[in-house]
Design a protein around this motif. Structure first.
Motif, short mmCIF file in Angstrom:
data_model
loop_
_atom_site.label_atom_id
_atom_site.label_comp_id
_atom_site.label_asym_id
_atom_site.label_seq_id
_atom_site.Cartn_x
_atom_site.Cartn_y
_atom_site.Cartn_z
N PRO A 150 5.20 1.56 -9.40
CA PRO A 150 5.35 1.05 -8.03
C PRO A 150 6.53 0.09 -7.85
N SER A 199 4.06 5.75 -5.26
CA SER A 199 4.26 5.77 -6.71
C SER A 199 3.31 6.74 -7.39
N SER A 200 2.09 6.84 -6.89
CA SER A 200 1.13 7.80 -7.46
C SER A 200 1.61 9.23 -7.23
N SER A 235 2.37 1.70 -3.40
CA SER A 235 1.33 2.12 -4.36
C SER A 235 1.04 3.61 -4.23
N ARG A 245 0.84 -1.21 0.00
CA ARG A 245 0.00 0.00 0.00
C ARG A 245 0.86 1.25 0.00
#
Length: 319
Positions: free
Chosen positions: A168, A161-162, A158, A155
């Motif tokens: 990711p 990475s955004s 993720s 999580r």
């Protein structure tokens, strides 16, 4: 343990949301040769086995059936997802008492079959129940693994990475401690394609520490948000369990964030808690001891104290 090279068998105990999603991920990824589903509701297990079998022509060949505890004898891995679910407003630690009683029955039945493989535990509170599995089974600690913070770390990767606008898989980050409210991000060891996060911030001007703190809160509280919206979390942890299973069966020696027993590492002893560890055919081959900042070490020790108190509620003799 079963000699390497023989047909790989995974036994799943608990075919609820998490268990069924894990079975689906295992079939899609072709991780094992045999997959047996064991559930108190045998008809549910049979239905899942039938449904999964109908998908085999679209996936890799796998023998899937609904069985019982005797099928654990020849299993390489027993994965436990059975137990009471976390309800809205309930913490994972609230589940200790009811799930510990369920686990005593499960582990006794598995060991009675002659099982001599590796346990992977996903039921919450996972760190405490992994410790209970180790105690009840009598197996070496390296062969009892909890899913720990494998999902929390995913999580974090993720969401980072955004924010950083990169893949990711190029973001390396780890959550340690309890799989729950006292977990902590190890910011000092986050890197983006090999570049320390601190250097990325300096060269790109973002993300701010406030943004990172916000990301961590969303990671820590993700289960609450998902449970509030759809009643349970299952896809993410199912993928994490499939990844962990693959690392064991294929002897990958992958470093994954799991619940492992501390035996002096990080100054801790006799508890299971989320740490990066090398996972291969014999289970936990090694625990990676990261050099934590003083603040990280303090938070990690606090998480360990909470885990020890929870363990004590099941095993009063624990110190």
């Amino acid at each position: 343990m079963k000699p390497a090279g023989k047909v790989s068998r995974v036994a799943l105990i608990g075919s609820g949301f998490v268990g069924a999603s894990y079975a689906f991920a295992m079939l899609n990824q072709g991780v094992a040769s045999e997959f047996v589903i064991i559930d108190l509701n045998h008809k549910k297990a049979e239905g899942d086995a039938m449904d999964l079998n109908h998908g085999i022509p679209f996936a890799s060949n796998m023998r899937i059936w609904a069985g019982d505890y005797s099928d654990c004898k020849d299993a390489d891995i027993v994965v436990i997802t059975a137990g009471a679910n976390q309800a809205p407003g309930e913490t994972r630690l609230d589940l200790v008492g009811k799930n510990a009683a369920i686990f005593k029955h499960i582990i006794d039945a598995v060991m009675k079959s002659g099982f001599d493989g590796i346990f992977i535990v996903a039921t919450n509170p996972v760190d405490v129940l992994t410790y209970a599995t180790w105690k009840y089974s009598g197996l070496p600690a390296n062969r009892v693994i909890g899913s720990g913070t494998i999902l929390d770390s995913a999580r974090l990767r993720s969401l980072l990475s955004s924010e950083l606008k990169v893949d990711p898989s190029s973001v390396h980050a780890v959550i340690m401690g309890e799989h729950g409210d006292t977990e902590l991000p190890i910011w000092s060891h986050v890197n983006v394609g090999g570049m320390p996060l601190e250097d990325f911030q300096a060269t790109h001007g973002y993300p701010s520490q406030e943004k990172l703190d916000e990301i961590f809160v969303n990671v820590r509280d993700a289960a609450y948000h998902i449970i509030e919206r759809k009643g349970a979390t299952y896809y993410g942890i199912a993928m994490g369990l499939a990844r962990l299973t693959k690392a064991v069966l294929r002897n990958e020696n992958s470093i994954l964030s799991v619940s492992a027993r501390m035996d002096g590492q990080y100054g801790l002893n006799d508890l299971y808690i989320g740490v990066p560890a090398v996972i291969g055919r014999e289970g936990i081959r090694d625990i990676i001891e990261l050099k934590l900042t003083p603040n990280e070490q303090l938070k990690f020790e606090h998480s360990a104290t909470v885990m020890k108190q929870a363990i004590k509620s099941i095993f009063p003799e624990h110190v």
